[in-house]
Design a protein around this motif. Sequence first.
Motif, PDB file in Angstrom:
ATOM      1  N   LEU A   1      -8.887   4.439  -3.156  1.00 17.71           N
ATOM      2  CA  LEU A   1      -7.657   5.203  -2.951  1.00 17.71           C
ATOM      3  C   LEU A   1      -7.531   6.345  -3.958  1.00 17.71           C
ATOM      4  N   ALA A   2      -7.836   6.075  -5.222  1.00 18.45           N
ATOM      5  CA  ALA A   2      -7.625   7.077  -6.276  1.00 18.45           C
ATOM      6  C   ALA A   2      -8.795   8.041  -6.406  1.00 18.45           C
ATOM      7  N   ASP A   3     -10.005   7.510  -6.464  1.00 16.55           N
ATOM      8  CA  ASP A   3     -11.163   8.361  -6.742  1.00 16.55           C
ATOM      9  C   ASP A   3     -11.689   9.062  -5.496  1.00 16.55           C
ATOM     10  N   GLU A   4     -11.785   8.328  -4.372  1.00 14.34           N
ATOM     11  CA  GLU A   4     -12.356   8.932  -3.179  1.00 14.34           C
ATOM     12  C   GLU A   4     -11.319   9.727  -2.378  1.00 14.34           C
ATOM     13  N   LEU A   5     -10.120   9.165  -2.221  1.00 11.53           N
ATOM     14  CA  LEU A   5      -9.088   9.877  -1.463  1.00 11.53           C
ATOM     15  C   LEU A   5      -8.274  10.824  -2.338  1.00 11.53           C
ATOM     16  N   GLY A   6      -8.237  10.554  -3.641  1.00 12.02           N
ATOM     17  CA  GLY A   6      -7.486  11.415  -4.550  1.00 12.02           C
ATOM     18  C   GLY A   6      -6.009  11.109  -4.617  1.00 12.02           C
ATOM     19  N   TRP A   7      -5.598   9.898  -4.188  1.00  9.69           N
ATOM     20  CA  TRP A   7      -4.199   9.527  -4.223  1.00  9.69           C
ATOM     21  C   TRP A   7      -3.800   9.050  -5.604  1.00  9.69           C
ATOM     22  N   HIS A   8      -2.527   9.186  -5.941  1.00  2.00           N
ATOM     23  CA  HIS A   8      -2.018   8.831  -7.265  1.00  2.00           C
ATOM     24  C   HIS A   8      -1.518   7.387  -7.275  1.00  2.00           C
ATOM     25  N   ASP A   9      -1.971   6.631  -8.239  1.00  2.05           N
ATOM     26  CA  ASP A   9      -1.569   5.240  -8.436  1.00  2.05           C
ATOM     27  C   ASP A   9      -0.200   5.222  -9.119  1.00  2.05           C
ATOM     28  N   LEU A  10       0.820   4.723  -8.430  1.00  4.80           N
ATOM     29  CA  LEU A  10       2.182   4.691  -8.965  1.00  4.80           C
ATOM     30  C   LEU A  10       2.618   3.292  -9.381  1.00  4.80           C
ATOM     31  N   ASN A  11       1.694   2.376  -9.587  1.00  8.74           N
ATOM     32  CA  ASN A  11       2.057   1.031 -10.010  1.00  8.74           C
ATOM     33  C   ASN A  11       2.584   1.065 -11.443  1.00  8.74           C
ATOM     34  N   ASN A  12       3.934   1.022 -11.568  1.00  6.95           N
ATOM     35  CA  ASN A  12       4.608   1.150 -12.864  1.00  6.95           C
ATOM     36  C   ASN A  12       4.187   2.439 -13.560  1.00  6.95           C
ATOM     37  N   SER A  13       4.155   3.515 -12.764  1.00  3.24           N
ATOM     38  CA  SER A  13       3.660   4.779 -13.290  1.00  3.24           C
ATOM     39  C   SER A  13       4.364   5.941 -12.605  1.00  3.24           C
ATOM     40  N   VAL A  14       4.085   7.153 -13.101  1.00  4.77           N
ATOM     41  CA  VAL A  14       4.674   8.373 -12.567  1.00  4.77           C
ATOM     42  C   VAL A  14       3.567   9.379 -12.306  1.00  4.77           C
ATOM     43  N   ALA A  15       3.876  10.387 -11.502  1.00  3.14           N
ATOM     44  CA  ALA A  15       2.893  11.434 -11.213  1.00  3.14           C
ATOM     45  C   ALA A  15       3.618  12.706 -10.818  1.00  3.14           C
TER      46      ALA A  15
END
Length: 310
Positions: free
Chosen positions: A155-169
Amino acid sequence: MPHPLTRAALTTLGAVGAAGTAAAVWGIGIERYLFTLREHQLQLLPAGARPLRVLHLSDAHMAPWQRRKQRWIAALASLKPDLIVNTGDNLGHPLGLDGIRASFGPFRGTPGVYVHGSNDHVAPSPRNPFKYFLGPSKIKTETEYLDTDLLDRYLADELGWHDLNNSVAALDVAGTALHAFGVNDAHRGWDRLGSLVEPLDRMRQTESAALTIGVTHAPYRRILDSFVDLGADAVFAGHTHGGQVRLPGVGALVANCDIPLDQARGLSTWTRADRTAPLNVSAGLGHSIYAPVRFACRPEATLITVLPRR
């Protein structure tokens, strides 16, 4: 000859049995394959801003053999969304990532954000569905763990989506500055709301945004209250499956969390103190492989067009 009352009772039992069989055939054999795109509009952007198309995907509960679902999700790329919001429970089988790759591959290059549900960490297990009427499901101590790291790398590396698990972007979405924050699965108690405050403050001091979204898998009231307090202009959630089995004219019977049942599916609003934010709870794309049924609750994705305020 049977007594008239006996005949009436047998006729009633036969009718009930036939109706139950028909409902089971519909829910197991037909409706769970009737994938549906729901569409809404929200006026949240500053005047003159370019509209944004946000595709909300949730609860795929993917198993590798679910080709029909994989093809339908992949075809949503033709909608050309500006942003993907994924609210978790992507996996439904130890080899579910194979199906997720087939489903999400066409979205490569489209900005996205995601959070986890518990089934992104542990495989599903057989459950007694009637226990959901007693409250949110309990956590089992014996679990089969899934390869969450491999899912995240995709999800993060190949698709480039941001991981929002207890996080911000902070994202640039079609030229519009967007802030996003989220929590890990609240149903498991993995959310850390307090950890969002300082990163959000720093992000806002660095750059302003035209839109701020909050993302959670399970829409517990405490999460929704906190998201509104933290300044979310819109909130996205999944987890409930919309009740999965709904009664026409009644709606969801269970939600597997403490959200009001009339908000267990679809677009509504959440108010906290003097502030209100739109809330979209997706009924999701799938189901546990141990509960292959949907009734009066089709599997769904949601396309929300965010427009400038009038």
